[in-house]
Design a protein around this motif. Sequence first.
Motif, PDB file in Angstrom:
ATOM      1  N   ASP A 103      -8.718  -4.075 -15.121  1.00  0.00           N
ATOM      2  CA  ASP A 103      -9.313  -5.224 -15.795  1.00  0.00           C
ATOM      3  C   ASP A 103      -8.706  -6.516 -15.254  1.00  0.00           C
ATOM      4  OD1 ASP A 103      -7.270  -6.418 -17.968  1.00  0.00           O
ATOM      5  OD2 ASP A 103      -6.974  -4.255 -17.803  1.00  0.00           O
ATOM      6  N   THR A 104      -9.443  -7.602 -15.395  1.00  0.00           N
ATOM      7  CA  THR A 104      -9.118  -8.857 -14.716  1.00  0.00           C
ATOM      8  C   THR A 104      -7.714  -9.355 -15.028  1.00  0.00           C
ATOM      9  OG1 THR A 104     -11.454  -9.460 -14.778  1.00  0.00           O
ATOM     10  CG2 THR A 104      -9.877 -11.222 -14.327  1.00  0.00           C
ATOM     11  N   LEU A 105      -7.284  -9.256 -16.274  1.00  0.00           N
ATOM     12  CA  LEU A 105      -5.987  -9.787 -16.663  1.00  0.00           C
ATOM     13  C   LEU A 105      -4.835  -9.047 -15.983  1.00  0.00           C
ATOM     14  CD1 LEU A 105      -6.463 -10.445 -20.483  1.00  0.00           C
ATOM     15  CD2 LEU A 105      -6.246 -12.149 -18.661  1.00  0.00           C
ATOM     16  N   ARG A 106      -5.085  -7.826 -15.525  1.00  0.00           N
ATOM     17  CA  ARG A 106      -4.026  -7.002 -14.949  1.00  0.00           C
ATOM     18  C   ARG A 106      -4.173  -6.800 -13.444  1.00  0.00           C
ATOM     19  NH1 ARG A 106      -5.171  -6.509 -19.855  1.00  0.00           N
ATOM     20  NH2 ARG A 106      -3.513  -6.305 -21.396  1.00  0.00           N
ATOM     21  N   GLN A 107      -5.068  -7.546 -12.850  1.00  0.00           N
ATOM     22  CA  GLN A 107      -5.246  -7.466 -11.405  1.00  0.00           C
ATOM     23  C   GLN A 107      -4.230  -8.363 -10.697  1.00  0.00           C
ATOM     24  OE1 GLN A 107      -9.299  -8.565 -10.633  1.00  0.00           O
ATOM     25  NE2 GLN A 107     -10.155  -6.692 -11.512  1.00  0.00           N
ATOM     26  N   ILE A 108      -3.588  -7.805  -9.691  1.00  0.00           N
ATOM     27  CA  ILE A 108      -2.635  -8.543  -8.867  1.00  0.00           C
ATOM     28  C   ILE A 108      -3.126  -8.512  -7.428  1.00  0.00           C
ATOM     29  CG2 ILE A 108      -0.231  -8.705  -8.074  1.00  0.00           C
ATOM     30  CD1 ILE A 108      -0.529  -9.162 -11.033  1.00  0.00           C
ATOM     31  N   PRO A 109      -3.206  -9.653  -6.744  1.00  0.00           N
ATOM     32  CA  PRO A 109      -3.568  -9.619  -5.322  1.00  0.00           C
ATOM     33  C   PRO A 109      -2.584  -8.741  -4.549  1.00  0.00           C
ATOM     34  CG  PRO A 109      -3.664 -11.862  -6.176  1.00  0.00           C
ATOM     35  CD  PRO A 109      -3.025 -11.034  -7.244  1.00  0.00           C
ATOM     36  N   GLU A 110      -3.102  -7.813  -3.766  1.00  0.00           N
ATOM     37  CA  GLU A 110      -2.248  -6.828  -3.115  1.00  0.00           C
ATOM     38  C   GLU A 110      -2.842  -6.381  -1.783  1.00  0.00           C
ATOM     39  OE1 GLU A 110      -4.174  -2.944  -5.391  1.00  0.00           O
ATOM     40  OE2 GLU A 110      -2.415  -3.925  -6.252  1.00  0.00           O
ATOM     41  N   ILE A 111      -1.988  -5.783  -0.966  1.00  0.00           N
ATOM     42  CA  ILE A 111      -2.401  -5.078   0.247  1.00  0.00           C
ATOM     43  C   ILE A 111      -1.867  -3.656   0.102  1.00  0.00           C
ATOM     44  CG2 ILE A 111      -2.171  -4.887   2.752  1.00  0.00           C
ATOM     45  CD1 ILE A 111      -1.782  -7.951   2.796  1.00  0.00           C
ATOM     46  N   VAL A 112      -2.754  -2.677   0.075  1.00  0.00           N
ATOM     47  CA  VAL A 112      -2.378  -1.284  -0.157  1.00  0.00           C
ATOM     48  C   VAL A 112      -2.062  -0.637   1.191  1.00  0.00           C
ATOM     49  CG1 VAL A 112      -3.109   0.921  -1.115  1.00  0.00           C
ATOM     50  CG2 VAL A 112      -3.832  -1.211  -2.209  1.00  0.00           C
ATOM     51  N   LEU A 113      -0.812  -0.263   1.370  1.00  0.00           N
ATOM     52  CA  LEU A 113      -0.366   0.185   2.694  1.00  0.00           C
ATOM     53  C   LEU A 113      -0.999   1.508   3.110  1.00  0.00           C
ATOM     54  CD1 LEU A 113       3.414  -0.769   2.812  1.00  0.00           C
ATOM     55  CD2 LEU A 113       1.420  -2.085   3.523  1.00  0.00           C
ATOM     56  N   GLN A 114      -1.163   2.447   2.192  1.00  0.00           N
ATOM     57  CA  GLN A 114      -1.734   3.731   2.605  1.00  0.00           C
ATOM     58  C   GLN A 114      -3.178   3.589   3.058  1.00  0.00           C
ATOM     59  OE1 GLN A 114      -0.502   3.026  -0.412  1.00  0.00           O
ATOM     60  NE2 GLN A 114      -1.552   4.128  -2.051  1.00  0.00           N
ATOM     61  N   GLU A 115      -3.857   2.533   2.627  1.00  0.00           N
ATOM     62  CA  GLU A 115      -5.233   2.292   3.047  1.00  0.00           C
ATOM     63  C   GLU A 115      -5.313   1.494   4.344  1.00  0.00           C
ATOM     64  OE1 GLU A 115      -7.279   0.377  -0.111  1.00  0.00           O
ATOM     65  OE2 GLU A 115      -7.128   2.087  -1.489  1.00  0.00           O
ATOM     66  N   HIS A 116      -4.413   0.533   4.508  1.00  0.00           N
ATOM     67  CA  HIS A 116      -4.540  -0.414   5.612  1.00  0.00           C
ATOM     68  C   HIS A 116      -3.496  -0.264   6.707  1.00  0.00           C
ATOM     69  CE1 HIS A 116      -7.697  -2.532   3.510  1.00  0.00           C
ATOM     70  NE2 HIS A 116      -6.926  -2.712   2.451  1.00  0.00           N
ATOM     71  N   ILE A 117      -2.280   0.174   6.349  1.00  0.00           N
ATOM     72  CA  ILE A 117      -1.207   0.264   7.341  1.00  0.00           C
ATOM     73  C   ILE A 117      -0.463   1.577   7.128  1.00  0.00           C
ATOM     74  CG2 ILE A 117       0.608  -1.042   8.528  1.00  0.00           C
ATOM     75  CD1 ILE A 117      -0.098  -3.437   6.806  1.00  0.00           C
ATOM     76  N   PRO A 118      -1.092   2.701   7.455  1.00  0.00           N
ATOM     77  CA  PRO A 118      -0.473   3.998   7.159  1.00  0.00           C
ATOM     78  C   PRO A 118       0.872   4.209   7.837  1.00  0.00           C
ATOM     79  CG  PRO A 118      -2.464   4.242   8.505  1.00  0.00           C
ATOM     80  CD  PRO A 118      -2.447   2.836   8.020  1.00  0.00           C
ATOM     81  N   ASP A 119       1.102   3.618   9.008  1.00  0.00           N
ATOM     82  CA  ASP A 119       2.396   3.788   9.667  1.00  0.00           C
ATOM     83  C   ASP A 119       3.531   3.245   8.798  1.00  0.00           C
ATOM     84  OD1 ASP A 119       1.229   4.973  11.846  1.00  0.00           O
ATOM     85  OD2 ASP A 119       1.251   3.186  13.099  1.00  0.00           O
ATOM     86  N   LEU A 120       3.322   2.082   8.190  1.00  0.00           N
ATOM     87  CA  LEU A 120       4.333   1.529   7.300  1.00  0.00           C
ATOM     88  C   LEU A 120       4.447   2.345   6.021  1.00  0.00           C
ATOM     89  CD1 LEU A 120       3.998  -2.380   7.463  1.00  0.00           C
ATOM     90  CD2 LEU A 120       5.772  -0.923   8.443  1.00  0.00           C
ATOM     91  N   TYR A 121       3.312   2.816   5.530  1.00  0.00           N
ATOM     92  CA  TYR A 121       3.307   3.617   4.309  1.00  0.00           C
ATOM     93  C   TYR A 121       4.188   4.854   4.476  1.00  0.00           C
ATOM     94  CZ  TYR A 121       1.753   7.040   0.899  1.00  0.00           C
ATOM     95  OH  TYR A 121       1.731   8.009  -0.068  1.00  0.00           O
ATOM     96  N   PHE A 122       3.964   5.619   5.538  1.00  0.00           N
ATOM     97  CA  PHE A 122       4.721   6.854   5.720  1.00  0.00           C
ATOM     98  C   PHE A 122       6.198   6.565   5.982  1.00  0.00           C
ATOM     99  CE2 PHE A 122       0.424   8.527   6.743  1.00  0.00           C
ATOM    100  CZ  PHE A 122       0.378   9.490   5.742  1.00  0.00           C
ATOM    101  N   SER A 123       6.490   5.460   6.644  1.00  0.00           N
ATOM    102  CA  SER A 123       7.881   5.082   6.866  1.00  0.00           C
ATOM    103  C   SER A 123       8.586   4.791   5.540  1.00  0.00           C
ATOM    104  CB  SER A 123       7.939   3.855   7.781  1.00  0.00           C
ATOM    105  OG  SER A 123       9.266   3.436   7.992  1.00  0.00           O
ATOM    106  N   LEU A 124       7.923   4.046   4.658  1.00  0.00           N
ATOM    107  CA  LEU A 124       8.530   3.705   3.376  1.00  0.00           C
ATOM    108  C   LEU A 124       8.610   4.924   2.457  1.00  0.00           C
ATOM    109  CD1 LEU A 124       6.910   0.201   2.831  1.00  0.00           C
ATOM    110  CD2 LEU A 124       9.334   0.692   3.235  1.00  0.00           C
ATOM    111  N   MET A 125       7.636   5.822   2.537  1.00  0.00           N
ATOM    112  CA  MET A 125       7.725   7.031   1.726  1.00  0.00           C
ATOM    113  C   MET A 125       8.849   7.944   2.210  1.00  0.00           C
ATOM    114  SD  MET A 125       5.724   6.780  -0.831  1.00  0.00           S
ATOM    115  CE  MET A 125       5.557   8.444  -1.478  1.00  0.00           C
ATOM    116  N   SER A 126       9.225   7.826   3.470  1.00  0.00           N
ATOM    117  CA  SER A 126      10.401   8.541   3.951  1.00  0.00           C
ATOM    118  C   SER A 126      11.663   8.021   3.262  1.00  0.00           C
ATOM    119  CB  SER A 126      10.523   8.400   5.469  1.00  0.00           C
ATOM    120  OG  SER A 126      11.697   9.006   5.943  1.00  0.00           O
ATOM    121  N   VAL A 127      11.719   6.710   3.037  1.00  0.00           N
ATOM    122  CA  VAL A 127      12.841   6.130   2.295  1.00  0.00           C
ATOM    123  C   VAL A 127      12.837   6.628   0.851  1.00  0.00           C
ATOM    124  CG1 VAL A 127      13.838   3.970   1.442  1.00  0.00           C
ATOM    125  CG2 VAL A 127      12.973   4.107   3.782  1.00  0.00           C
ATOM    126  N   VAL A 128      11.649   6.767   0.267  1.00  0.00           N
ATOM    127  CA  VAL A 128      11.561   7.339  -1.080  1.00  0.00           C
ATOM    128  C   VAL A 128      12.201   8.723  -1.102  1.00  0.00           C
ATOM    129  CG1 VAL A 128       9.974   8.207  -2.847  1.00  0.00           C
ATOM    130  CG2 VAL A 128       9.534   6.005  -1.765  1.00  0.00           C
TER     131      VAL A 128
END
Length: 249
Positions: A103-128
């Motif tokens: 809903d609008t009140l809870r929307q935050i402008p974002e860039i979703v890494l697993q959708e747009h930059i998977p290389d960074l996503y998998f690198s950060l999930m390795s840190v997880v």
Amino acid sequence: MQAVETTNTTYKVKNLLLTQPSDWFIENKTFQAVKKSQLNIVRFLKSQGQEDLGKLPLHSVINEPVKDVYTAPIFSEIFCDIFKDELQNIKKHFNFEPNTEEDTLRQIPEIVLQEHIPDLYFSLMSVVSSIFNPIFMGLWGRVVTDGGVQIANYNIKNKQQGAWHHDASADISVVVPLNTGGYEGGGTEFQDRGIVEPLPTGSALMFPSFTHMHRGLPVQSGDRYLLVFWLISRPCWEDKKNYLEMNFI
């Protein structure tokens, strides 16, 4: 970790070191504390919980600014500097967009890494896997099996302050500021618990998603950039084999 479906993207990571997880990603004191804690955790898991996990060395780097909300220095200064440089390049390719399913009140402008930059996503999930999971073991006896990572942006123009909410799609939430000192205001408020002021760049704010209603506090000027991890977890016994076989940074 489960495989994550990703969309096609033409973005190429500028700073390739960010795609190769290593110990320099992590603040040294935290890295050493996690390494020293691994033997205790492995012994605990192999004993099927018949031994006491006890107080781990990693507890020396964890703070509890308000009840059941934890912080720890995670990413090193050099990692944050390189990531901020990468962020300037990312912004040339992608706009920060809200999730229209929220809903609008809870929307935050974002860039979703697993959708747009998977290389960074998998690198950060390795840190997880290598750094956050031992911390979660020490705090809650849980191990992350899946999750998402976003870069979020609070600013006066698009989203000065968030509304009260739970991170409904996660078990554990982790918020890491990328540019503390580059904006005025900010911080996070937890209902009936208190306020956590902006943490130093690279430090993590960690809390159970489904019990901790919270909101981002107003940004008076500038852009507040955050790495946000929405993580799915299991009790440690249900993922013991994967944890014991994990390759740590």
